[in-house]
Design a protein around this motif. Structure first.
Motif, PDB file in Angstrom:
ATOM      1  N   TRP A  53      32.283  35.538  21.617  1.00 30.92           N
ATOM      2  CA  TRP A  53      33.717  35.789  21.490  1.00 30.92           C
ATOM      3  C   TRP A  53      34.068  37.136  22.131  1.00 30.92           C
ATOM      4  CZ3 TRP A  53      36.874  39.425  19.109  1.00 30.92           C
ATOM      5  CH2 TRP A  53      38.204  39.056  18.888  1.00 30.92           C
ATOM      6  N   LEU A  54      33.234  38.143  21.860  1.00 30.22           N
ATOM      7  CA  LEU A  54      33.473  39.471  22.437  1.00 30.22           C
ATOM      8  C   LEU A  54      33.375  39.442  23.960  1.00 30.22           C
ATOM      9  CD1 LEU A  54      31.530  41.664  19.881  1.00 30.22           C
ATOM     10  CD2 LEU A  54      33.929  41.970  20.525  1.00 30.22           C
ATOM     11  N   ARG A  55      32.397  38.741  24.483  1.00 27.58           N
ATOM     12  CA  ARG A  55      32.208  38.698  25.945  1.00 27.58           C
ATOM     13  C   ARG A  55      33.424  38.142  26.665  1.00 27.58           C
ATOM     14  NH1 ARG A  55      26.178  36.810  25.692  1.00 27.58           N
ATOM     15  NH2 ARG A  55      25.172  38.845  25.764  1.00 27.58           N
ATOM     16  N   HIS A  56      34.133  37.243  26.016  1.00 26.23           N
ATOM     17  CA  HIS A  56      35.322  36.656  26.645  1.00 26.23           C
ATOM     18  C   HIS A  56      36.539  37.556  26.546  1.00 26.23           C
ATOM     19  CE1 HIS A  56      33.676  32.770  27.704  1.00 26.23           C
ATOM     20  NE2 HIS A  56      33.045  32.765  26.551  1.00 26.23           N
ATOM     21  N   ARG A  57      36.422  38.631  25.803  1.00 29.97           N
ATOM     22  CA  ARG A  57      37.568  39.501  25.596  1.00 29.97           C
ATOM     23  C   ARG A  57      37.388  40.921  26.109  1.00 29.97           C
ATOM     24  NH1 ARG A  57      37.175  35.333  22.781  1.00 29.97           N
ATOM     25  NH2 ARG A  57      39.008  34.242  22.033  1.00 29.97           N
ATOM     26  N   VAL A  58      36.185  41.310  26.373  1.00 34.57           N
ATOM     27  CA  VAL A  58      35.920  42.665  26.852  1.00 34.57           C
ATOM     28  C   VAL A  58      35.700  42.603  28.357  1.00 34.57           C
ATOM     29  CG1 VAL A  58      34.385  44.651  26.683  1.00 34.57           C
ATOM     30  CG2 VAL A  58      34.880  43.303  24.653  1.00 34.57           C
ATOM     31  N   PRO A  59      36.509  43.320  29.120  1.00 37.20           N
ATOM     32  CA  PRO A  59      36.301  43.300  30.567  1.00 37.20           C
ATOM     33  C   PRO A  59      34.987  43.971  30.934  1.00 37.20           C
ATOM     34  CG  PRO A  59      37.952  44.933  29.987  1.00 37.20           C
ATOM     35  CD  PRO A  59      37.588  44.201  28.719  1.00 37.20           C
ATOM     36  N   PRO A  60      34.351  43.500  31.995  1.00 39.49           N
ATOM     37  CA  PRO A  60      33.109  44.150  32.412  1.00 39.49           C
ATOM     38  C   PRO A  60      33.400  45.577  32.874  1.00 39.49           C
ATOM     39  CG  PRO A  60      33.820  42.566  34.062  1.00 39.49           C
ATOM     40  CD  PRO A  60      34.747  42.425  32.883  1.00 39.49           C
ATOM     41  N   PRO A  61      32.428  46.456  32.731  1.00 34.41           N
ATOM     42  CA  PRO A  61      32.663  47.832  33.176  1.00 34.41           C
ATOM     43  C   PRO A  61      32.852  47.874  34.688  1.00 34.41           C
ATOM     44  CG  PRO A  61      30.359  47.511  32.593  1.00 34.41           C
ATOM     45  CD  PRO A  61      31.081  46.260  32.222  1.00 34.41           C
ATOM     46  N   PRO A  62      33.613  48.833  35.173  1.00 39.67           N
ATOM     47  CA  PRO A  62      33.812  48.919  36.623  1.00 39.67           C
ATOM     48  C   PRO A  62      32.499  49.258  37.313  1.00 39.67           C
ATOM     49  CG  PRO A  62      34.708  50.851  35.534  1.00 39.67           C
ATOM     50  CD  PRO A  62      34.268  49.901  34.452  1.00 39.67           C
ATOM     51  N   SER A  63      32.378  48.783  38.532  1.00 40.87           N
ATOM     52  CA  SER A  63      31.168  49.108  39.290  1.00 40.87           C
ATOM     53  C   SER A  63      31.219  50.582  39.681  1.00 40.87           C
ATOM     54  CB  SER A  63      31.080  48.247  40.543  1.00 40.87           C
ATOM     55  OG  SER A  63      32.054  48.649  41.478  1.00 40.87           O
ATOM     56  N   LEU A  64      30.091  51.118  40.044  1.00 35.36           N
ATOM     57  CA  LEU A  64      30.052  52.527  40.463  1.00 35.36           C
ATOM     58  C   LEU A  64      30.887  52.740  41.710  1.00 35.36           C
ATOM     59  CD1 LEU A  64      26.326  53.455  39.786  1.00 35.36           C
ATOM     60  CD2 LEU A  64      28.329  54.060  38.445  1.00 35.36           C
ATOM     61  N   ASP A  65      30.924  51.744  42.602  1.00 36.42           N
ATOM     62  CA  ASP A  65      31.751  51.870  43.799  1.00 36.42           C
ATOM     63  C   ASP A  65      33.227  52.002  43.425  1.00 36.42           C
ATOM     64  OD1 ASP A  65      29.526  51.691  45.420  1.00 36.42           O
ATOM     65  OD2 ASP A  65      29.741  49.533  45.743  1.00 36.42           O
ATOM     66  N   ASP A  66      33.684  51.160  42.483  1.00 41.76           N
ATOM     67  CA  ASP A  66      35.074  51.237  42.039  1.00 41.76           C
ATOM     68  C   ASP A  66      35.371  52.588  41.407  1.00 41.76           C
ATOM     69  OD1 ASP A  66      35.442  48.634  42.887  1.00 41.76           O
ATOM     70  OD2 ASP A  66      35.187  47.775  40.880  1.00 41.76           O
ATOM     71  N   LEU A  67      34.423  53.075  40.615  1.00 46.50           N
ATOM     72  CA  LEU A  67      34.592  54.366  39.964  1.00 46.50           C
ATOM     73  C   LEU A  67      34.651  55.487  40.999  1.00 46.50           C
ATOM     74  CD1 LEU A  67      34.815  55.863  37.295  1.00 46.50           C
ATOM     75  CD2 LEU A  67      32.325  55.937  37.216  1.00 46.50           C
ATOM     76  N   ALA A  68      33.781  55.445  42.004  1.00 49.78           N
ATOM     77  CA  ALA A  68      33.775  56.462  43.059  1.00 49.78           C
ATOM     78  C   ALA A  68      35.095  56.456  43.832  1.00 49.78           C
ATOM     79  CB  ALA A  68      32.601  56.226  44.011  1.00 49.78           C
TER      80      ALA A  68
END
Length: 87
Positions: A53-68
């Motif tokens: 249930w949590l996996r369907h509601r928590v967005p995946p963390p941003p990739s390091l490229d997106d963060l950079a």
């Protein structure tokens, strides 16, 4: 079969989390409560259900490229703001 207090507590937490997931409710609180239920429920099958249930509601963390990229954008905006205030 008698269910123990820990099971009942975790199931109540999971139920509350699902109620709080309503768009007009406190979703952060819902996630926090669901995580507690996933950590404390003694039955691994129920824990797996809560985690799913949590996996369907928590967005995946941003990739390091997106963060950079975001950091670079922030730095560029900050430099632009500093340049415009000097003129």
């Amino acid at each position: 079969m008698r269910r123990d207090a820990l099971s009942l507590l975790a199931e109540a937490q999971f139920l509350l989390a699902r109620v709080l997931w309503n768009p007009h409710a406190d979703r952060r609180r819902a996630l926090r409560i669901a995580r507690m239920a996933a950590k404390t429920h003694p039955d691994p099958l129920v824990r797996a259900e809560i985690v799913a249930w949590l996996r369907h509601r928590v967005p995946p963390p941003p990739s390091l490229d997106d963060l950079a990229i975001e950091v670079l954008r922030h730095d560029l905006r900050a430099g632009t703001d500093a340049d415009s205030s000097e003129t």
